[in-house]
Write an enzyme that holds these catalytic residues in place. Structure first.
Site, PDB file in Angstrom:
ATOM      1  N   ARG A  58       0.736  -1.189  -0.193  1.00 49.15           N
ATOM      2  CA  ARG A  58      -0.106  -0.054   0.271  1.00 49.15           C
ATOM      3  C   ARG A  58       0.470   0.723   0.249  1.00 49.15           C
ATOM      4  NH1 ARG A  58      -2.542  -3.465   1.535  1.00 49.15           N
ATOM      5  NH2 ARG A  58      -0.891  -4.188   2.380  1.00 49.15           N
ATOM      6  N   THR A  59       1.711   1.161   0.882  1.00 49.83           N
ATOM      7  CA  THR A  59       2.634   2.221   1.116  1.00 49.83           C
ATOM      8  C   THR A  59       3.311   3.061  -0.176  1.00 49.83           C
ATOM      9  OG1 THR A  59       2.543   1.800   4.012  1.00 49.83           O
ATOM     10  CG2 THR A  59       3.641   4.109   2.564  1.00 49.83           C
ATOM     11  N   LYS A  70      25.218  -3.452  -0.228  1.00 49.25           N
ATOM     12  CA  LYS A  70      26.813  -3.526  -0.140  1.00 49.25           C
ATOM     13  C   LYS A  70      27.855  -2.560   0.332  1.00 49.25           C
ATOM     14  CE  LYS A  70      25.799  -2.007  -5.644  1.00 49.25           C
ATOM     15  NZ  LYS A  70      26.566  -1.671  -6.672  1.00 49.25           N
ATOM     16  N   HIS A 122       5.032   6.208  11.265  1.00 55.48           N
ATOM     17  CA  HIS A 122       4.704   5.615  10.129  1.00 55.48           C
ATOM     18  C   HIS A 122       3.126   6.983  10.030  1.00 55.48           C
ATOM     19  CE1 HIS A 122       3.362   4.207   6.185  1.00 55.48           C
ATOM     20  NE2 HIS A 122       3.065   2.458   6.834  1.00 55.48           N
ATOM     21  N   ARG A 144      11.244   4.069   3.646  1.00 56.63           N
ATOM     22  CA  ARG A 144      10.888   3.201   4.770  1.00 56.63           C
ATOM     23  C   ARG A 144      11.605   1.747   4.872  1.00 56.63           C
ATOM     24  NH1 ARG A 144       5.683  -0.858   4.459  1.00 56.63           N
ATOM     25  NH2 ARG A 144       4.929   1.025   5.064  1.00 56.63           N
TER      26      ARG A 144
HETATM   27  N1   CP Z   1      -0.296   0.176   5.787  1.00 57.69           N
HETATM   28  C1   CP Z   1       0.882  -0.247   5.146  1.00 57.69           C
HETATM   29  O1   CP Z   1       1.383   0.188   5.847  1.00 57.69           O
HETATM   30  O2   CP Z   1       0.717  -1.589   4.091  1.00 57.69           O
HETATM   31  P1   CP Z   1       1.774  -1.616   3.299  1.00 57.69           P
HETATM   32  O3   CP Z   1       3.044  -2.467   4.672  1.00 57.69           O
HETATM   33  O4   CP Z   1       1.782  -3.022   2.671  1.00 57.69           O
HETATM   34  O5   CP Z   1       2.528  -0.675   2.789  1.00 57.69           O
END
Ligand code: CP
Length: 305
Positions: free
Chosen positions: A51-52, A80, A129, A101
Site C-alpha cells: 500500500r504505502t 553493498k 508511520h 521505509r
Molecule cells: N499499511 C501499510 O503500511 O501497508 P504496507 O506495508 O503494504 O505498505
C-alpha cells in the site's frame, strides 16, 4: 524545507488544511492532474510494502509527476554497505522529494538531517508511520464528519504496531477521544505511550478481551501481529490468532461502529466481515492515495488556482 517524520510535525491547523485538500482531491481529481509536472518522487523502501509504496507512486503519477526508487534493501547499494546518509545525499541529486521505509527506528530522521529534498517517513521499524495516520484521520473524518468525541478501540499488536503509535500520538490532540487498548499482556502499548496518555489526561483503559468492549466502540482499529518484529517464532505463533473479528463479534457492535485496519491483514479479520457496511478498511486504502497527493503538494509548496 519541511519533512514529515512523525504526525506531530504537522500542527492541528496544518492537518486540517491537508485533510481539506485531500477531500477536494477526492471529489475533483482532474483539477490536480498537472500540479507536479516535471517533479520526481523517489521511493526508498528497505522493507516490504504494498500500500504505502504503491499509493505514493500512484499519488505522484496522479499529480502528473514521475517516480523512481527501489523496493528492497537487496536491490539497492545498501546490500553493498552504503549508509542511509550517503544514499540520501545521492537521491537528493535525482529527485525532488522522497518517501523512505526502513526497518531501523530513526533512519528517516538521519536521512532528513543530510537531505536536500523533503523526506517522508513511510514507516520506521516499530516506531512511527505518519502517512498511515494521515490516511486513518481522513477515513475517520470522512466517515464521522469530525475528529472529536468518539471512543476508539485499538486491537492486536499494540507493542510493535507503528500505525497504532502514530495514531495515538495524533488523536490525543483532539477533544474528547477515549482510547480502549485491547491486546494480550505481551503486546501492550509501550510504557512511554501510557505515560503520554496520563500526562495529557486522556481517558484510556487496557483490556484483553475484544468481546467485553465491542458495545462501547465508535471505531475499531484492528492490527496484525507483527511477525517480523518478534525475536522468537514460538511467541508469534502463540499470539498470532489471539483476535479474530468475525460476524458474531460484529453483531455486538453499534450499527455505526466502523472497522479500520492499516492492512495487510492475516487472520485478524475474517473475510466474512468484508461485506459488512461498517468494514471501512478498503475505503481507507483509497483515502491513502488522496492524503499522499495532498502531502506531496504541501511539502513541495505547490497549489492549484
Ligand atoms: N499499511 C501499510 O503500511 O501497508 P504496507 O506495508 O503494504 O505498505
Amino acid at each position: 524545507m519541511k519533512h514529515l517524520l512523525s504526525p506531530q510535525d504537522l500542527s492541528i491547523e496544518e492537518l486540517s488544511n491537508l485533510l481539506a485538500l485531500a477531500h477536494d482531491i477526492s471529489i475533483n481529481p482532474t483539477k490536480y492532474h498537472h500540479v507536479c509536472n516535471g517533479k520526481k518522487l523517489a521511493t526508498l523502501f528497505y522493507e516490504p510494502s504494498t500500500r504505502t509504496r504503491l499509493s505514493f507512486e500512484s499519488a505522484m503519477i496522479n499529480l502528473g509527476g514521475s517516480v523512481l526508487g527501489f523496493s528492497s534493501a537487496d536491490s539497492s547499494s545498501a546490500a553493498k554497505g552504503e549508509s542511509v546518509s550517503d544514499t540520501i545525499r545521492v537521491i537528493s541529486c535525482y529527485a525532488d522529494i522522497c518517501a523512505m521505509r526502513h526497518p531501523k527506528e530513526g533512519a528517516p530522521m538521519v536521512a532528513a538531517s543530510k537531505s536536500r529534498i523533503p523526506v517522508i517517513n513511510a514507516g520506521d521499524g516499530g516506531h512511527q508511520h505518519p502517512t498511515q495516520t494521515l490516511t486513518d484521520l481522513m477515513t475517520i473524518h470522512e466517515l464521522r464528519g469530525s475528529l472529536e468525541n468518539f471512543t476508539i478501540g485499538l486491537c492486536g499488536d499494540l507493542k510493535f504496531g507503528r500505525t497504532v503509535h502514530s495514531l495515538i500520538h495524533s488523536l490525543i490532540r483532539y477533544n474528547n477521544i477515549k482510547f480502549i487498548l485491547i491486546s494480550p499482556k505481551e503486546l501492550r502499548v509501550p510504557d512511554y505511550m501510557i505515560e503520554t496518555l496520563k500526562d495529557n489526561n486522556i481517558s484510556y483503559k487496557e483490556v484483553e478481551k475484544l468481546e467485553d468492549v465491542m458495545t462501547e466502540l465508535d471505531i475499531l482499529y484492528m492490527t496484525r501481529v507483527q511477525r517480523e518484529r518478534f525475536f522468537n517464532e514460538d511467541d508469534y505463533l502463540r499470539m498470532k490468532d489471539f483476535y479474530i473479528l468475525d460476524k458474531a463479534k460484529m453483531e455486538l457492535a453499534k450499527p455505526d461502529m466502523y472497522v479500520l485496519h492499516p492492512l495487510p491483514r492475516v487472520n485478524e479479520i475474517s473475510v466474512e466481515v468484508d461485506n459488512d457496511p461498517r468494514a471501512a478498511y478498503f475505503k481507507q486504502a483509497q483515502y491513502g492515495v488522496y492524503v499522499r497527493m495532498a502531502l506531496i503538494m504541501i511539502l513541495l509548496g505547490l497549489s492549484v488556482d
